[in-house]
Write a protein that holds these residues in place. Sequence first.
Motif, PDB file in Angstrom:
ATOM      1  N   LYS A   2       0.845  -1.182   0.000  1.00  0.00           N
ATOM      2  CA  LYS A   2       0.000   0.000   0.000  1.00  0.00           C
ATOM      3  C   LYS A   2       0.883   1.235   0.000  1.00  0.00           C
ATOM      4  O   LYS A   2       1.910   1.272   0.671  1.00  0.00           O
ATOM      5  CB  LYS A   2      -0.901   0.022   1.226  1.00  0.00           C
ATOM      6  CG  LYS A   2      -1.944  -1.075   1.219  1.00  0.00           C
ATOM      7  CD  LYS A   2      -2.844  -0.946   2.417  1.00  0.00           C
ATOM      8  CE  LYS A   2      -3.892  -2.038   2.403  1.00  0.00           C
ATOM      9  NZ  LYS A   2      -4.795  -1.934   3.544  1.00  0.00           N
ATOM     10  N   LEU A   3       0.473   2.239  -0.786  1.00  0.00           N
ATOM     11  CA  LEU A   3       1.226   3.487  -0.888  1.00  0.00           C
ATOM     12  C   LEU A   3       0.291   4.668  -0.691  1.00  0.00           C
ATOM     13  O   LEU A   3      -0.886   4.598  -1.047  1.00  0.00           O
ATOM     14  CB  LEU A   3       1.881   3.607  -2.265  1.00  0.00           C
ATOM     15  CG  LEU A   3       2.905   2.532  -2.632  1.00  0.00           C
ATOM     16  CD1 LEU A   3       3.273   2.656  -4.092  1.00  0.00           C
ATOM     17  CD2 LEU A   3       4.129   2.655  -1.770  1.00  0.00           C
ATOM     18  N   SER A   4       0.834   5.762  -0.183  1.00  0.00           N
ATOM     19  CA  SER A   4       0.027   6.967  -0.033  1.00  0.00           C
ATOM     20  C   SER A   4      -0.111   7.738  -1.347  1.00  0.00           C
ATOM     21  O   SER A   4      -1.027   8.524  -1.510  1.00  0.00           O
ATOM     22  CB  SER A   4       0.627   7.890   1.032  1.00  0.00           C
ATOM     23  OG  SER A   4       1.923   8.315   0.634  1.00  0.00           O
ATOM     24  N   ALA A   5       0.801   7.491  -2.288  1.00  0.00           N
ATOM     25  CA  ALA A   5       0.756   8.189  -3.573  1.00  0.00           C
ATOM     26  C   ALA A   5      -0.487   7.774  -4.350  1.00  0.00           C
ATOM     27  O   ALA A   5      -0.753   6.592  -4.525  1.00  0.00           O
ATOM     28  CB  ALA A   5       2.006   7.887  -4.396  1.00  0.00           C
ATOM     29  N   ARG A   6      -1.259   8.729  -4.814  1.00  0.00           N
ATOM     30  CA  ARG A   6      -2.495   8.442  -5.534  1.00  0.00           C
ATOM     31  C   ARG A   6      -2.292   8.366  -7.041  1.00  0.00           C
ATOM     32  O   ARG A   6      -3.129   7.834  -7.749  1.00  0.00           O
ATOM     33  CB  ARG A   6      -3.547   9.511  -5.223  1.00  0.00           C
ATOM     34  CG  ARG A   6      -3.919   9.548  -3.751  1.00  0.00           C
ATOM     35  CD  ARG A   6      -4.646   8.268  -3.370  1.00  0.00           C
ATOM     36  NE  ARG A   6      -5.000   8.273  -1.962  1.00  0.00           N
ATOM     37  CZ  ARG A   6      -4.681   7.318  -1.110  1.00  0.00           C
ATOM     38  NH1 ARG A   6      -3.992   6.280  -1.503  1.00  0.00           N
ATOM     39  NH2 ARG A   6      -5.042   7.383   0.143  1.00  0.00           N
ATOM     40  N   GLN A   8      -0.912   6.521  -9.589  1.00  0.00           N
ATOM     41  CA  GLN A   8      -0.343   5.235  -9.942  1.00  0.00           C
ATOM     42  C   GLN A   8      -0.864   4.839 -11.317  1.00  0.00           C
ATOM     43  O   GLN A   8      -2.071   4.774 -11.528  1.00  0.00           O
ATOM     44  CB  GLN A   8      -0.716   4.182  -8.904  1.00  0.00           C
ATOM     45  CG  GLN A   8      -0.209   4.529  -7.512  1.00  0.00           C
ATOM     46  CD  GLN A   8      -0.545   3.481  -6.489  1.00  0.00           C
ATOM     47  OE1 GLN A   8      -0.642   2.302  -6.807  1.00  0.00           O
ATOM     48  NE2 GLN A   8      -0.712   3.899  -5.246  1.00  0.00           N
ATOM     49  N   LYS A  60       4.854  10.919  -7.011  1.00  0.00           N
ATOM     50  CA  LYS A  60       4.620  11.636  -5.761  1.00  0.00           C
ATOM     51  C   LYS A  60       5.496  12.872  -5.829  1.00  0.00           C
ATOM     52  O   LYS A  60       6.707  12.798  -5.758  1.00  0.00           O
ATOM     53  CB  LYS A  60       5.003  10.756  -4.571  1.00  0.00           C
ATOM     54  CG  LYS A  60       4.763  11.379  -3.231  1.00  0.00           C
ATOM     55  CD  LYS A  60       3.307  11.314  -2.840  1.00  0.00           C
ATOM     56  CE  LYS A  60       3.129  11.805  -1.418  1.00  0.00           C
ATOM     57  NZ  LYS A  60       1.737  11.784  -1.011  1.00  0.00           N
ATOM     58  N   SER A  62       5.856  17.230  -4.812  1.00  0.00           N
ATOM     59  CA  SER A  62       5.343  18.370  -4.077  1.00  0.00           C
ATOM     60  C   SER A  62       4.951  19.499  -5.016  1.00  0.00           C
ATOM     61  O   SER A  62       4.140  20.348  -4.671  1.00  0.00           O
ATOM     62  CB  SER A  62       6.375  18.855  -3.075  1.00  0.00           C
ATOM     63  OG  SER A  62       7.585  19.198  -3.750  1.00  0.00           O
TER      64      SER A  62
END
Length: 68
Positions: A2-6, A8, A60, A62
């Motif tokens: 699971k990753l926090s980056a949306r 994908q 991901k 900023s």
Amino acid sequence: MKLSARNQIAGKIVAIAPGAVNGSIKVEIGGGDIVTANITEEAIAELGLTLGDTVTVIVKASDVMIGK
């Protein structure tokens, strides 16, 4: 995993260009669009990346810029 980056995006490796420290991986994500990632040669080896592999491009950042 699971990753926090949306951001994908599934794709297929179409080119690998080795370098002294970093290699360049080109991933076709559909419609002829290519995403290029520069990652370490160590990461390429550890992941066992080869031409034709199905992979996920994970973005991901900023800052995202758009120019015209």
